[in-house]
Scaffold this active site. Sequence first.
Site: not given
Lengths: 660, 660, 660
Positions: B142, B299
Amino acid sequence: MRVLFGGDYNPEQWPERVWKDDYRLFDAASINTVTLGVFTWALTQPREDAYDFTALDAAVTRAVAEGRTICLATGTGAHPPWMARAYPEVTRVDFEGRRHRYGQRHNSCPSSPAFRRFSAAVAGRIAARYASVVTAWHVGNEYGGACYCPLCAAAFRRWLRERYGGLDALNEAWYTRFWSHTFTDWDEIEPPNALTEHWRGPDHTAFQGITLDYLRFTSDAMLANFRDEKAAIRASSDAPVTTNLMGMYKPVDYHRWAPHLDFASWDNYPPDDTAHARMAFTHDLMRGIKGGAPFWLMEQTPSTTASRQVNPVKRPGVMRLWSWQAVAHGADAVLFFQLRASRGACEKYHGAVIGHAGRDDTRVFREVAALGAELRVLGGVTLGARTPARVALLFDWDSWWALEMTDGLNRHLRYTEIVLAYHRAVWACGTDLDAVAVTADLSGYDVVLAPALHVLADGVAERLAEVAARGGTVVVTFLSGLVDAHARAYLGDPPLTSLLGVRVDEWDSREPATVNPVTLPGGPDVAARLHFDLITPVTAAVEGVYGADFYAGTPAVTRNEYGGGEAWYVGTALEQAGVDRVVRRALDRHGLAGPYADVAGLEVATRVTADGVPLTFLLNHRDEPVEVVADRDATDLLTGAPVTGGATLRLAPKDVLILR
Amino acid sequence: MRVLFGGDYNPEQWPERVWKDDYRLFDAASINTVTLGVFTWALTQPREDAYDFTALDAAVTRAVAEGRTICLATGTGAHPPWMARAYPEVTRVDFEGRRHRYGQRHNSCPSSPAFRRFSAAVAGRIAARYASVVTAWHVGNEYGGACYCPLCAAAFRRWLRERYGGLDALNEAWYTRFWSHTFTDWDEIEPPNALTEHWRGPDHTAFQGITLDYLRFTSDAMLANFRDEKAAIRASSDAPVTTNLMGMYKPVDYHRWAPHLDFASWDNYPPDDTAHARMAFTHDLMRGIKGGAPFWLMEQTPSTTASRQVNPVKRPGVMRLWSWQAVAHGADAVLFFQLRASRGACEKYHGAVIGHAGRDDTRVFREVAALGAELRVLGGVTLGARTPARVALLFDWDSWWALEMTDGLNRHLRYTEIVLAYHRAVWACGTDLDAVAVTADLSGYDVVLAPALHVLADGVAERLAEVAARGGTVVVTFLSGLVDAHARAYLGDPPLTSLLGVRVDEWDSREPATVNPVTLPGGPDVAARLHFDLITPVTAAVEGVYGADFYAGTPAVTRNEYGGGEAWYVGTALEQAGVDRVVRRALDRHGLAGPYADVAGLEVATRVTADGVPLTFLLNHRDEPVEVVADRDATDLLTGAPVTGGATLRLAPKDVLILR
Amino acid sequence: MRVLFGGDYNPEQWPERVWKDDYRLFDAASINTVTLGVFTWALTQPREDAYDFTALDAAVTRAVAEGRTICLATGTGAHPPWMARAYPEVTRVDFEGRRHRYGQRHNSCPSSPAFRRFSAAVAGRIAARYASVVTAWHVGNEYGGACYCPLCAAAFRRWLRERYGGLDALNEAWYTRFWSHTFTDWDEIEPPNALTEHWRGPDHTAFQGITLDYLRFTSDAMLANFRDEKAAIRASSDAPVTTNLMGMYKPVDYHRWAPHLDFASWDNYPPDDTAHARMAFTHDLMRGIKGGAPFWLMEQTPSTTASRQVNPVKRPGVMRLWSWQAVAHGADAVLFFQLRASRGACEKYHGAVIGHAGRDDTRVFREVAALGAELRVLGGVTLGARTPARVALLFDWDSWWALEMTDGLNRHLRYTEIVLAYHRAVWACGTDLDAVAVTADLSGYDVVLAPALHVLADGVAERLAEVAARGGTVVVTFLSGLVDAHARAYLGDPPLTSLLGVRVDEWDSREPATVNPVTLPGGPDVAARLHFDLITPVTAAVEGVYGADFYAGTPAVTRNEYGGGEAWYVGTALEQAGVDRVVRRALDRHGLAGPYADVAGLEVATRVTADGVPLTFLLNHRDEPVEVVADRDATDLLTGAPVTGGATLRLAPKDVLILR
């Protein structure tokens, strides 16, 4: 001997010619006690190598001459300007990592060697000089805040070494394999703040473990400051030593301080004028610090505070009523901040017994004087009396901290709101309650409440089970008992499972506007909000069910028979009426509700004198009169009038009645 | 071959005896894929000069033994504590100019030589060790945030030199004659932040030029970090390399990253449970990163997130529905964060397939296992299939940044809200859409939407005109095309003028509460808010007019015939119903609305397999069942049942149907 | 000679070929004045040791050639990048204690020797070069903000030494015995900010004394910057020197600046489009800076601002109406920011006479040109005319600062809102008013208003009493006169007690939602909010009483006969209708209400020419036409038409009429 009455008095701020007026007015108001020297450090020690007691001598000498009880402060709640200049490390580094420079108060780094040395030294000097005339010592002032400087970082590391021994234990406790945080050297550890583990603020941390430990460390570091000064005082004086606590004050765990205070004292500044129950609870909590011994109400305002956005005056009668409430809950002293108003700086418009105009014909002065007269009438009857509570509520700073710093819970939940709802249900029944630490002896209680007890320290589950096992009643709420002292989730079924007889696999959280109606026996549905446990009963009976959402019809409240007793579980934040119904069931099982349990706004509290005589306080918080029937023969202590059982007792709005 | 199913798995956080339970439960849930090592750097490299693969070896060996597909991370999303202590410059300086110390994650300065050296080295070591068993590489985690340190300042200056060559060009681009900002030396240039060009925050800058360039620089600096590691991996492995993107994530321009990703993957955490259309768009955007190739859903939570103020659970069926939505939009992998819950730290209450209690009889586990079984039934039919869109929407980070950082616009306007309204109008029609960069090839589209395309880079006006010239339809909104890539206003009539056939001399802005009704053909008036262009038609036809204020009766919406096509201009923020009516006109011109365009809450999406077979996904987002008529013969892929054209298709609430 | 018309013009920002268009459009709009060079420092002095007048020469030469009046700026409102790099101390340290680096504008530390030296030098150079063609000098730009750096700390200490002589006087003034703040060395004194005496922000200080003094110091430090440059200009030019003030701008006390400005000028950016009365007051305040002499409207936008969250355009006619309002209140110049829009940076969307497209067929340009034509028709008749006010309002920066930084008051109170309510009551009557400093000569006024005059400097009580003693009327409100110039409460009865004839022992504060109805003669009850004095009349008559709370029936408004006059006291924040009724009583006592006092939205203002001819301005702020009856024979100056007394005057919405 009578209740101490008076408060903070700073005559060094105005010319001596005014002091005569002050004492004349103190006499008029029956004021027998002055707290002196709370912020006089810069006068007492005008430079590093010199003390000057001129100002304090004058104030103390005058108070002695006027025959007042003296509570003397060490004056270390704010350091003098010269200290910050000579020792810049004496000022704090804030949560944002910014070194402060000189200003304000409560501004000293607790780990600074300079501060520790100077504060102990000045306390020792003051104690040596005034020991003979002092009734109690007041160390520092309203300890609080935090510091994140390099000195505190080093002290924190030392504190951690003592607690954990090695880094392996620390890494395990803090769960540092998460996010690659495994520490390999003590010096890698930084205070948790906006520049390290936090974002948004103190309530958002990446690791609860380090933040919990820093809060504990900070409590202990300030406690060490208190102990430094107390030790210095003890060299000259055996008079009791205290500091003014602040009730439900989140940054400092007062239970860690309890062994070191000779008696508890606190400053009562409620958030608004409808905080009756909250104040009652806070008195109970402060009394609990010292195992139920009487405490001092060290500060309250006679009229307004100055620090709020809006500062309403106390309505007529309110100051009197709240003063009596303190006495009803265990206060042996009723003191004000402040006896005379400062001319300047940020508390100049804080309420004072004597205002800037120096008048005795004001409403505030008249009310103070009338209360003083009443306290004189009362005399010493309440001194030393204790509260005969059969109900305990576990109040736990660890749970407060953990609950409000943990991601994944509902951020609108507030630990104290949950606690206060359960207290209020007991309070409304006129039932005495002790607010105690999780380490307290529970063997004397019939009912133990554990609201939002998120952190379950070792042994607490067993001790709660014992309460039920011997026939008592335990009330536990959502989010209790899920994590250990390091805020690590328990693996497998958590420790309270068998006592409660339920399993909670997941919970739902919703915005404050979302209401789920819960059906409870004995009344209409009650609203639940914010947090909703999805409960699977194992051995427990269902006492309340959700009315909405995909979990409609599933349990919201359960009751589990355990040994000779029972354990309630409330899996959601019920509105007050719902909490009241659950708690009333628990109290009624032991016959603990008072005679006026259904009279709204009428507080009933009891103290039992050393020779076993119960004193009952009736406090009418309503704006209307209240009438109730006397449940026994008694004497009205403020008027001396006899009261006959069965007779009507009438309390005017904001009125108080003390029955022996 | 089937859709990859599983997710992040961090067995190094708990004892090996638990792993056996984990894999037993993975089997029970048909989980075939694990992402390992996302935050293991501190374990893998416990000090500067030592690597230790014990933990990673154990995790990988077990996964191999259990026959799982492995996505292996380089673990560089958070650096170890020793690195921050030894190289303090490896931590970031934030927007406020504060150097952070060790803590959290995503905490490395992208320009730090130490970080670049260590991250590439560890990635190389990991690749060399595990290349043989890894299906895909997951670099970092991320990527995001920004750093404003001196190293970044120096790197920014180098980046600027490469881009501009000389200071004259830079001064011209940034318009530095305004406010006396003419730079005469590269070293005078500071990163734009709270201590330099900004006030209030990142969205208020004195110079858009420097702030835009710093955002581009930051995107590139992090991309360089990714490229460092990818290059190190390539020394040992040819397996595809990705990193988990975050959808509409403002700080990073993913279009700049596209060439360097082997495939796209992203983490889907929608803001609430009514974000169906938003998620659909984000899938389209992420698919667009790699030109429409299938992506991984890297995710999603099986139940709750932990990072919000309030974290509701996914209602029954929602996790399944959203998983299928990902597949419908191009996902070839459906992965969760996290397979087992952490015991500690800030994600311990984030949803997990396996909770703290380790049970398989929870609602969440049962739903995951049921989805796993369905995916097994589906097999490999969707793998590699592509979306046959005839509609493109231009999504542009430059415009997002510029629109929200520029004074003089309405600060309540949000780029993504405008974009999402236009997407939603297409989505509601069951029409497939590609969300693409402004540099994308537009020749294959019938309809091109350019909402809030504030920055008009060179050549885009011409390419939009070509779409219309060849018969296509272009839809442009207010505030589009006004500035160049440096956010400088175009002088004279701006470049889109001839395509749109209108002139806009001024606009009005109003608070959110102010509504101007706009009259559009084909329905009742619709509300317009916030921004109101005052339009002078040149060649365009008026399609909608304002109903209020001093510009009542003047045009709000226009349509201009251009070549064989046409160009719409919408000069105000219409409510959804208004956007729907405009967009429907554009779609209908090309016959692009789907068969269930008028069925609210029923999403329709198509993928075409490599051999040309269309697969139609019907997703019922409603809480009620939906019935529609089959528009052709087909097979229901999840049940294998035949479907006859004209028959009634019934979808239960949250149900899904895949027709081939 | 006619009203100067034009504004800020920055031709250095675009190519010279555009200048021809600019001047063509200036001609078309009757623009006769340009303000040049406001932000050209980086061009004029591209490095420390070099000046380059190429750009400024070109701009000035062209303006001279085109025959325009030139207001020339020194350009020091923002320093060049090289200066910040060579002299990092030239940038400011903000309230949070953060040293800024290069960026934005108004960014120079006022105490920096480098800035002082360079700014004076460049001003001197510019004056020497262009003295012969300049009509007025414009020094710096919108002085404001503050700096908290070590240089300012040192300068503050010098400023304090001069003011107090010794530390004893300073300690006494700041009341430093409170909170142990006694200073024993000048170097212990720190600027009051977030790292010292403040919390939450600039309005929360532990010591008002130090914060008040720092505000005064900051005003003086910036004034010294202005004086540096003015002195440098005076070496070459006797043309008048000004700087653009900002109306009610809290950080700078313009009354301290008044002696040093040759004439007043200010920038009028009202907060919204209903600010008619506020603007009228601000014009009166700015005129008051120089004792009533005409001022320049240095900036206003022709259409929109760019710096607000939402920036609506000025509705048709509004720019004209507000321009005439400025003239009606004393403006001899009507200037815009900006004549042509910047292409880039944060003001590119600020309104401009000429937009990015360079057109003359826009609404904005047409309105500007029409106003230019009207001003040409008017000619020089208003130049030098003065306002014949018989009413004064005391406006006091000290009171503004003190009232909003003091704990214990209601934090919702805003000084300017209280002031504006009293002004508005006068304004609505069409009565001219002077807004003056507390040091102003009051002998010429019949009515003196002292709203929220919290700080009562020495002698003001006596001078207000004199007004009443000679037959005038004084109106004083709650919170007035309670503290001295150091914000120390007066001990004993405060100085205004005898004039007002009341005693105030305490006040109540309530949240904004709480309303107490006040009964006043001559109309229905009016609402009071926020602050409620509990008043004990001594000699005053009760004019209004509270209707609610425990003080229902006690006085809220009183009137005290004093000498030949009288003094009103308003003890609470009355809604506008209540203020209107009190003020009307005061005005009517002296016959000061105008002929159209009861016509809502019709502003009436008067200027008297040097030869004694009154010019009456009627300004219709309403969206509807207004009709009134002419009260005398006159000439309509814009049309030349005669007006007969008794005839109907009709003003269209937003229309203006000037009668001689």
